[in-house]
Motif scaffolding. Structure first.
Motif, PDB file in Angstrom:
ATOM      1  N   VAL A  89      11.431   7.920   4.469  1.00 31.33           N
ATOM      2  CA  VAL A  89      10.029   7.475   4.452  1.00 31.33           C
ATOM      3  C   VAL A  89       9.844   6.336   3.456  1.00 31.33           C
ATOM      4  CG1 VAL A  89       9.149   9.703   5.203  1.00 31.33           C
ATOM      5  CG2 VAL A  89       9.296   9.210   2.752  1.00 31.33           C
ATOM      6  N   GLU A  90      10.692   6.268   2.428  1.00 34.79           N
ATOM      7  CA  GLU A  90      10.610   5.144   1.495  1.00 34.79           C
ATOM      8  C   GLU A  90      10.917   3.831   2.200  1.00 34.79           C
ATOM      9  OE1 GLU A  90      12.572   8.545  -0.939  1.00 34.79           O
ATOM     10  OE2 GLU A  90      12.586   7.824   1.121  1.00 34.79           O
TER      11      GLU A  90
ATOM     12  N   MET B 236      10.615  18.161   2.444  1.00 35.29           N
ATOM     13  CA  MET B 236       9.719  19.273   2.129  1.00 35.29           C
ATOM     14  C   MET B 236       8.258  18.900   2.352  1.00 35.29           C
ATOM     15  SD  MET B 236      11.209  21.431  -1.059  1.00 35.29           S
ATOM     16  CE  MET B 236      11.079  20.119  -2.238  1.00 35.29           C
ATOM     17  N   ASN B 237       7.859  17.765   1.808  1.00 33.40           N
ATOM     18  CA  ASN B 237       6.456  17.384   1.881  1.00 33.40           C
ATOM     19  C   ASN B 237       6.013  17.072   3.306  1.00 33.40           C
ATOM     20  OD1 ASN B 237       5.010  17.146  -0.870  1.00 33.40           O
ATOM     21  ND2 ASN B 237       7.048  16.351  -1.288  1.00 33.40           N
ATOM     22  N   TYR B 238       6.867  16.393   4.061  1.00 28.21           N
ATOM     23  CA  TYR B 238       6.474  16.082   5.438  1.00 28.21           C
ATOM     24  C   TYR B 238       6.582  17.302   6.347  1.00 28.21           C
ATOM     25  CZ  TYR B 238       5.276  11.241   4.765  1.00 28.21           C
ATOM     26  OH  TYR B 238       4.617  10.099   4.378  1.00 28.21           O
ATOM     27  N   GLY B 239       7.419  18.287   5.987  1.00 24.51           N
ATOM     28  CA  GLY B 239       7.373  19.564   6.690  1.00 24.51           C
ATOM     29  C   GLY B 239       6.033  20.248   6.469  1.00 24.51           C
TER      30      GLY B 239
ATOM     31  N   ALA C 187       0.813  -1.227   0.000  1.00 21.56           N
ATOM     32  CA  ALA C 187       0.000   0.000   0.000  1.00 21.56           C
ATOM     33  C   ALA C 187       0.844   1.273   0.000  1.00 21.56           C
ATOM     34  CB  ALA C 187      -0.935   0.011   1.205  1.00 21.56           C
ATOM     35  N   MET C 188       2.071   1.212   0.523  1.00 24.57           N
ATOM     36  CA  MET C 188       3.009   2.343   0.553  1.00 24.57           C
ATOM     37  C   MET C 188       2.358   3.620   1.108  1.00 24.57           C
ATOM     38  SD  MET C 188       4.885   1.809  -3.137  1.00 24.57           S
ATOM     39  CE  MET C 188       3.304   1.896  -4.004  1.00 24.57           C
ATOM     40  N   PRO C 189       1.852   3.597   2.332  1.00 25.18           N
ATOM     41  CA  PRO C 189       1.143   4.768   2.857  1.00 25.18           C
ATOM     42  C   PRO C 189       2.011   6.017   2.975  1.00 25.18           C
ATOM     43  CG  PRO C 189       1.572   3.180   4.610  1.00 25.18           C
ATOM     44  CD  PRO C 189       1.889   2.489   3.315  1.00 25.18           C
ATOM     45  N   TYR C 190       3.298   5.852   3.302  1.00 22.28           N
ATOM     46  CA  TYR C 190       4.164   7.022   3.465  1.00 22.28           C
ATOM     47  C   TYR C 190       4.459   7.669   2.124  1.00 22.28           C
ATOM     48  CZ  TYR C 190       4.748   5.539   8.279  1.00 22.28           C
ATOM     49  OH  TYR C 190       4.511   5.197   9.588  1.00 22.28           O
ATOM     50  N   ASP C 191       4.715   6.851   1.113  1.00 26.65           N
ATOM     51  CA  ASP C 191       4.933   7.401  -0.216  1.00 26.65           C
ATOM     52  C   ASP C 191       3.659   8.051  -0.755  1.00 26.65           C
ATOM     53  OD1 ASP C 191       7.685   6.771  -1.477  1.00 26.65           O
ATOM     54  OD2 ASP C 191       7.187   4.946  -0.394  1.00 26.65           O
ATOM     55  N   ARG C 192       2.515   7.412  -0.508  1.00 25.86           N
ATOM     56  CA  ARG C 192       1.265   8.000  -0.999  1.00 25.86           C
ATOM     57  C   ARG C 192       1.012   9.355  -0.344  1.00 25.86           C
ATOM     58  NH1 ARG C 192      -2.975   7.032  -4.074  1.00 25.86           N
ATOM     59  NH2 ARG C 192      -2.204   4.979  -4.682  1.00 25.86           N
ATOM     60  N   ALA C 193       1.267   9.454   0.942  1.00 25.31           N
ATOM     61  CA  ALA C 193       1.093  10.747   1.615  1.00 25.31           C
ATOM     62  C   ALA C 193       2.013  11.796   1.001  1.00 25.31           C
ATOM     63  CB  ALA C 193       1.374  10.606   3.113  1.00 25.31           C
TER      64      ALA C 193
ATOM     65  N   ALA D 256       0.997  11.440   9.352  1.00 25.41           N
ATOM     66  CA  ALA D 256       0.627  12.811   9.709  1.00 25.41           C
ATOM     67  C   ALA D 256       1.697  13.469  10.562  1.00 25.41           C
ATOM     68  CB  ALA D 256      -0.713  12.827  10.442  1.00 25.41           C
ATOM     69  N   CYS D 257       2.856  12.822  10.722  1.00 28.02           N
ATOM     70  CA  CYS D 257       4.028  13.352  11.429  1.00 28.02           C
ATOM     71  C   CYS D 257       3.946  13.276  12.943  1.00 28.02           C
ATOM     72  CB  CYS D 257       4.347  14.788  11.005  1.00 28.02           C
ATOM     73  SG  CYS D 257       4.826  14.936   9.270  1.00 28.02           S
TER      74      CYS D 257
END
Length: 640
Positions: free
Chosen positions: A609-610, A625-628, A264-270, A585-586
């Protein structure tokens, strides 16, 4: 004193530059060393009689103290740094860097900050700007040469400077306290301030940015309006503009033994569901992007302007710093977070920090964001979590010492993905006093990479990080590596028209790129017994239009009738991919998977995250950047 200089001109300077505008000695006067092999070789091609530039006359050194301006140059991190030192009345009246090619956002800041420190202290032994030591060393060396040329005694300007003191105890109450002014921290702080939150950022270095200004990377921008406008419908099915196409591609890279989510790769999808919003937001507030239509080499991935290798990330970093100030935020530099505070239930209530001058900070906050980077600069943590890499030096941001990971663990956080893999970044040997990254030299200078025997050992084109990691860890390679190219490849290194950068021109100035008259001469000088055989085999494949044994296609034919160029290279790990456990969501998580109240994390402090999705590291800058951005959204909702 924490960072002082014991400099020697002969040991610090090893190249005088390519013949022509930056060649020989100089002053009004500019001092430098003897021409390097690069100078001698290029002079043979007809440049020896080129007119002198204004900075190539013989240095004018006075025997008695003399007032005036004295211009000198030394090699910095990216190339020559030109410094004007003004002497008046037996003092350094002024000092300024008047030209340089140093890294935007790192050396460029030191070029402003460090000369002012020298003038204020009247000493070249003032502490370096942390995070930009190499540039500061170059400036100090140039100032000493200027003082010497003025007839003054250099020893009069080498006083030991006392460590800063006199700090005071300070308190603050804010909505959000952020540890680290790197990529994730700056993105999060800007977003939070835009949403009306009060923000205090604590940064232990003297300059902002963390790893951001060191980054050469585009931004995944699936389904952003910016990219849709650029593509004109031509790239609709490509992964970097179509989210589902991207997820399908990423799904082929998951390693089943590390897959916790059944693909499902939830971290990559986020990450990729956020990336389009992130890019459009940055574009809307004024961050420039390199126009993809200008150069096909950049593909469908936008790079922050002015381009991939021209400091785009450094300019963007400075933009965010300025925006944070304009929005009423505060960044406190030279200050280390020492403790996370919590209530009786373990909920985080703020942090404590200590500055270089002894000042203390007691900060109360509704939320704390850890954005302090990884631990590649902490040998003890590397030895603990990556023992196979303990003997190697890392080429990384000096602030990557794992402080945030340690503080998170003390607060009850779990860590994950430790010891699984490491990216590897190709660096030149430190021939000029500092490493200079040449990760993508194969894209500017067609050639081959060989090991200590002169044999090719991998396909550097298909994946330079993986190839260099395998090369680093395989003892059969002998621990030495050399990039081999011909005359046209060397010229390509000085100014890549395809990729739009001239960063590698300093390889010649510092003497890293060395010219030999023949393959045989190079093989003998470097003890590479199989070099000639390797080149012959490579060229046979190239002429036949064949792949080589490593699957490399479109091989360049290498012609050495003008001699051979060799750059000694050291594969050097540059990051760690394990870190704090977070959800998408960090929220920082405990070993049982429960969030720690009011504690969040983003960027390299969380590792890759990968890897959380069971893949190898590959998009660390995008993730930071994205998780910030995600962290800011989560925190805003939590403290509304």
């Amino acid at each position: 004193m924490t960072e002082q200089f014991a400099l020697n001109r002969r040991s610090f300077l090893k190249g005088a530059g390519v013949a022509g505008a930056l060649g020989a000695a100089a002053v009004l006067g500019v001092g430098c060393t003897q021409p390097s092999k690069a100078d001698e070789s290029l002079a043979e091609t007809g440049n020896a009689e080129a007119p002198l530039s204004p900075a190539e006359s013989t240095p004018a050194a006075f025997s008695e103290p003399t007032d005036g301006k004295f211009v000198t140059k030394t090699i910095g991190h990216e190339g020559y740094v030109y410094v004007e030192t003004t002497m008046a009345g037996g003092k350094i009246a002024n000092c300024q860097v008047i030209n340089h090619d140093e890294t935007i956002g790192i050396g460029s800041l030191a070029c402003t900050m460090f000369p002012a420190k020298i003038v204020e202290s009247q000493s070249v032994k003032v502490d370096a700007v942390s995070g930009a030591t190499t540039t500061c060393m170059a400036i100090a060396q140039a100032v000493m040469e200027g003082i010497e040329n003025s007839g003054h005694a250099v020893s009069d300007f080498q006083a030991e400077i006392a460590a800063p003191s006199g700090g005071t105890a300070q308190t603050a109450e804010v909505d959000v306290a952020i540890m680290g002014a790197g990529t994730a921290g700056l993105i999060a702080a800007t977003r939070l301030l835009e949403k009306g939150k009060t923000v205090l950022v604590i940064e232990k270095q003297d300059i902002p940015g963390g790893s951001m200004s060191m980054t050469y990377s585009g931004v995944a921008a699936a389904e952003s309006e910016l990219q849709k406008n650029y593509s004109l419908g031509r790239f609709d099915d490509t992964p970097f503009i179509n989210l589902e196409a991207m997820m399908e591609l990423l799904g082929t890279m998951v390693d089943p033994q590390f897959d916790r989510f059944n693909g499902a790769m939830p971290y990559d999808r986020a990450l990729y569901e956020t990336s389009g919003k992130l890019v459009d937001w940055m574009n809307s507030i004024g961050v420039g992007f390199y126009t993809m239509g200008v150069n096909a080499a950049y593909g469908a991935t936008p790079y922050m302007a002015p381009g991939c290798y021209e400091g785009g990330c450094g300019y963007a970093m400075q933009f965010f710093v300025d925006r944070i100030g304009a929005l009423g935020g505060q960044i406190v530099y030279g200050t280390t977070v020492t403790e996370l505070t919590a209530d009786g239930n373990g909920a985080i209530t703020g942090l404590k920090a200590e500055g270089k001058d002894g000042s203390t900070w007691d900060v109360t906050a509704k939320a704390v964001l850890l954005a302090s980077g990884g631990f590649a600069a902490n040998p003890d943590m590397v030895a603990e979590y990556y023992p196979d890499y303990a003997s190697f030096s890392f080429n990384c941001c000096p602030a990557s010492t794992g402080d945030g990971i340690v503080l998170g663990q003390k607060a009850g956080a779990a860590i994950e993905c430790m010891g699984r893999t490491l990216g590897s970044y190709l660096s030149t040997t430190a021939q000029a006093g500092s490493r200079m990254e040449i990760a993508f030299i194969h894209q500017t200078s067609p050639g081959i990479m060989v090991n200590a025997q002169g044999d090719q050992f991998d396909n550097i084109i298909s994946g330079n990080h993986g190839a260099m990691t395998r090369g680093l860890l395989n003892p059969d390679n002998g621990g030495k590596f050399f990039y081999i190219t011909d005359e046209s490849g060397a010229i390509g290194a000085m100014n890549s028209l395809t990729w739009g950068f001239d960063t590698y021109k300093s390889l010649f100035d510092r003497g890293d790129m060395v010219h030999y008259g023949s393959v045989e001469e190079a093989a003998e000088a470097l003890d590479l017994p199989n070099l000639a055989q390797t080149i012959e085999k490579h060229n046979a494949h190239a002429l036949a239009g064949e792949e080589d044994e490593f699957g490399r296609k479109n091989l360049p034919f290498l012609d050495f009738h003008d001699g051979i160029w060799v750059c000694a290279s050291e594969p050097t790990p540059y990051l760690t991919t394990g870190g704090l456990a977070i959800d998408t969501a960090c929220h920082v998580l405990t070993e049982s998977g429960e969030p720690i109240a009011n504690l969040y994390a983003a960027g390299d402090v969380c590792g890759s995250v990968e890897e959380k999705d069971g893949k190898n590291y590959g998009m660390g800058f995008d993730a930071a950047m994205n998780y910030g951005y995600i962290a800011a959204e989560t925190i805003t909702a939590a403290i509304a």
